[in-house]
Write a protein that holds these residues in place. Structure first.
Motif, PDB file in Angstrom:
ATOM      1  N   GLY A   6       0.805  -1.217   0.000  1.00 54.93           N
ATOM      2  CA  GLY A   6       0.000   0.000   0.000  1.00 54.93           C
ATOM      3  C   GLY A   6       0.832   1.258   0.000  1.00 54.93           C
ATOM      4  O   GLY A   6       1.942   1.298   0.530  1.00 54.93           O
TER       5      GLY A   6
ATOM      6  N   ASN B 118      -5.131   6.600  -1.425  1.00 54.68           N
ATOM      7  CA  ASN B 118      -4.942   5.372  -0.659  1.00 54.68           C
ATOM      8  C   ASN B 118      -5.042   4.205  -1.630  1.00 54.68           C
ATOM      9  O   ASN B 118      -6.129   3.716  -1.914  1.00 54.68           O
TER      10      ASN B 118
ATOM     11  N   ARG C 293      -3.796   0.329  -2.990  1.00 56.75           N
ATOM     12  CA  ARG C 293      -3.298  -0.932  -2.445  1.00 56.75           C
ATOM     13  C   ARG C 293      -3.320  -2.000  -3.528  1.00 56.75           C
ATOM     14  O   ARG C 293      -4.238  -2.060  -4.341  1.00 56.75           O
TER      15      ARG C 293
ATOM     16  N   ASN D 290      -2.800  -0.932   4.903  1.00 59.74           N
ATOM     17  CA  ASN D 290      -2.848   0.115   3.884  1.00 59.74           C
ATOM     18  C   ASN D 290      -1.744   1.127   4.134  1.00 59.74           C
ATOM     19  O   ASN D 290      -1.194   1.228   5.232  1.00 59.74           O
TER      20      ASN D 290
END
Length: 428
Positions: free
Chosen positions: A33, A50, A52, A388
């Protein structure tokens, strides 16, 4: 003069003089991530991106350190590039580069730390190491608004009950052998469940179809739990002549996986949405989209009454029955030790973090316990429960604001980096 019990507690964390930006890199296991966050002078926290990518192995396979490390090396440039693009910022604008120091698998941790060092050198940006577990806790506190909760940290490699005291996260109880996520993942391999999107998620789905609650060991040891015995016992049911595997379920021969997987980006979470501590969920399960869902009536959950028969009276045992029984026993043990910690410190709040924390059944069981104690449960969905990069960026930026950075020569990784080891300088 006010008494000591009523004196105001002042946070040691000063407000930033301007909006600060951090890039976080996470790669302690099979989730790779990268996230970019910002802390504003008014105290708000914004998530700018964000992204991942998950290393997914075939059914029946776990992920090995070498294969996982190769996956991270293959995908990290794409993941970082996409996170930077979605954030609308540049790496030169970041005030620090944050990376997971540990705990985790050695080879994947080292691969990601190497990229963090390279970015730090190339863009002349300070490095900040982050404890993976602390990253989960600080992200959970920020998203939900929990103030001083008992934390249940449940993931593939960790199972701990934690509370904060004197600038340390103190471990009240933990697993004595394997972690709850490892327990669920290993059983998913035994019955041939897919690893996509994750074994634990597929265990949860299968458990909803279960009809019978089969007896399994219940092993709480004071504030600790032991899960090896319950895993061995539930595996033993698969060798019972009454066990009927799912049609078409086959476990392939073991071998090395490839670097396939899936990239996940969380929609509006990459559009600069800001939290100020009001996104709490109180004693109710969350749906896959992160919204609260209505609970079913007790009669509607298991219409065949799973408690009505003993194991000897069950004519057929299905994988769904075993998943249901495993979840109920393991989660009951976790609720028990969490309640003990709440009683010990006098807390009315429970915060569930870690990948297994996204399980709706665990959230519901914990919510029932908390409600009986007049308390609340705080939890997030899979965007933040599952590993993450944004949690590493957020915790790292808190540390950076307290003046903590490290030189390149000390930017090592530690596979066994305990939750109670870091000094939490930003909390009173």
């Amino acid at each position: 003069m006010p008494s000591a019990s009523r004196r105001q507690v002042v946070s040691p964390l000063p407000p930033p003089p301007r909006t600060l930006y951090a890039l976080g890199l996470e790669g302690s296991a099979n989730k790779l991530g990268c996230g970019i966050t910002s802390h504003a002078p008014d105290g708000s926290v914004s998530i700018l991106s964000n992204v991942r990518h998950t290393y997914v192995t075939p059914p029946g396979h776990g992920f090995q350190p070498g294969d996982t490390s190769r996956h991270h090396r293959q995908w990290i440039l794409q993941v970082v590039g996409e996170a930077v693009r979605r954030s609308g910022k540049t790496l030169e604008e970041c005030d620090c580069i944050c990376f997971t120091k540990g705990p985790g698998m050695g080879a994947p941790l080292a691969s990601v730390a190497l990229v963090a060092r390279t970015l730090s050198m190339q863009y002349n940006v300070p490095l900040v190491p982050v404890n993976h577990c602390v990253g989960h806790i600080e992200m959970g506190r920020t998203i939900t608004g929990a103030q001083n909760p008992v934390v249940l940290y449940v993931s593939g490699g960790n199972t701990q009950v934690i509370a904060y005291s004197a600038q340390r996260y103190r471990i009240f109880g933990e697993t004595l052998d394997i972690a709850v996520g490892n327990c669920l993942d290993r059983f998913a391999r035994v019955i041939g469940l897919s690893n996509d999107p994750s074994p634990g998620y597929n265990i949860e789905r299968e458990a909803k179809k279960g009809k019978y609650l089969l007896p399994l060991p219940y092993a709480t040891k004071g504030m600790d739990v032991a899960l090896g015995g319950i895993l061995a016992s539930v595996e033993a049911y698969t060798r019972d002549k009454r066990f009927k595997p799912n049609p078409g379920s086959k476990i392939p021969a073991f071998g090395t996986g490839d670097a396939s997987g899936s990239t996940e980006d969380w929609g509006k979470m990459a559009n600069g949405e800001t939290w100020s501590g009001d996104g709490r969920h109180v004693g109710r399960p969350l749906g896959q989209d992160g919204t609260e869902v209505e609970e079913e009536d007790e009669e509607g959950e298991n219409p065949n009454d799973p408690l009505a028969r003993t194991a000897a009276q069950v004519d057929e045992i299905t994988p769904a029955d075993l998943c249901f029984s495993l979840q109920e026993h393991v989660f009951s043990m976790l609720v028990e030790i969490t309640e003990r910690a709440m009683a010990h410190i006098g807390s009315k709040e429970v915060l569930i973090v870690g990948g297994v924390g996204a399980n709706n059944r665990l959230q519901k069981m914990m919510g029932v316990m908390a409600e009986e104690r007049g308390g609340k449960v705080f939890a997030t969905d899979e965007r933040f429960c599952i590993d993450n990069g944004i949690m590493i960026a957020h915790a790292g930026l808190l540390s950076f604001r307290m003046g903590h950075t490290i030189p390149l020569e000390k930017s090592t990784v530690t596979q066994r980096f305990r939750t109670d080891a870091p000094f939490i300088s930003w909390r009173a």
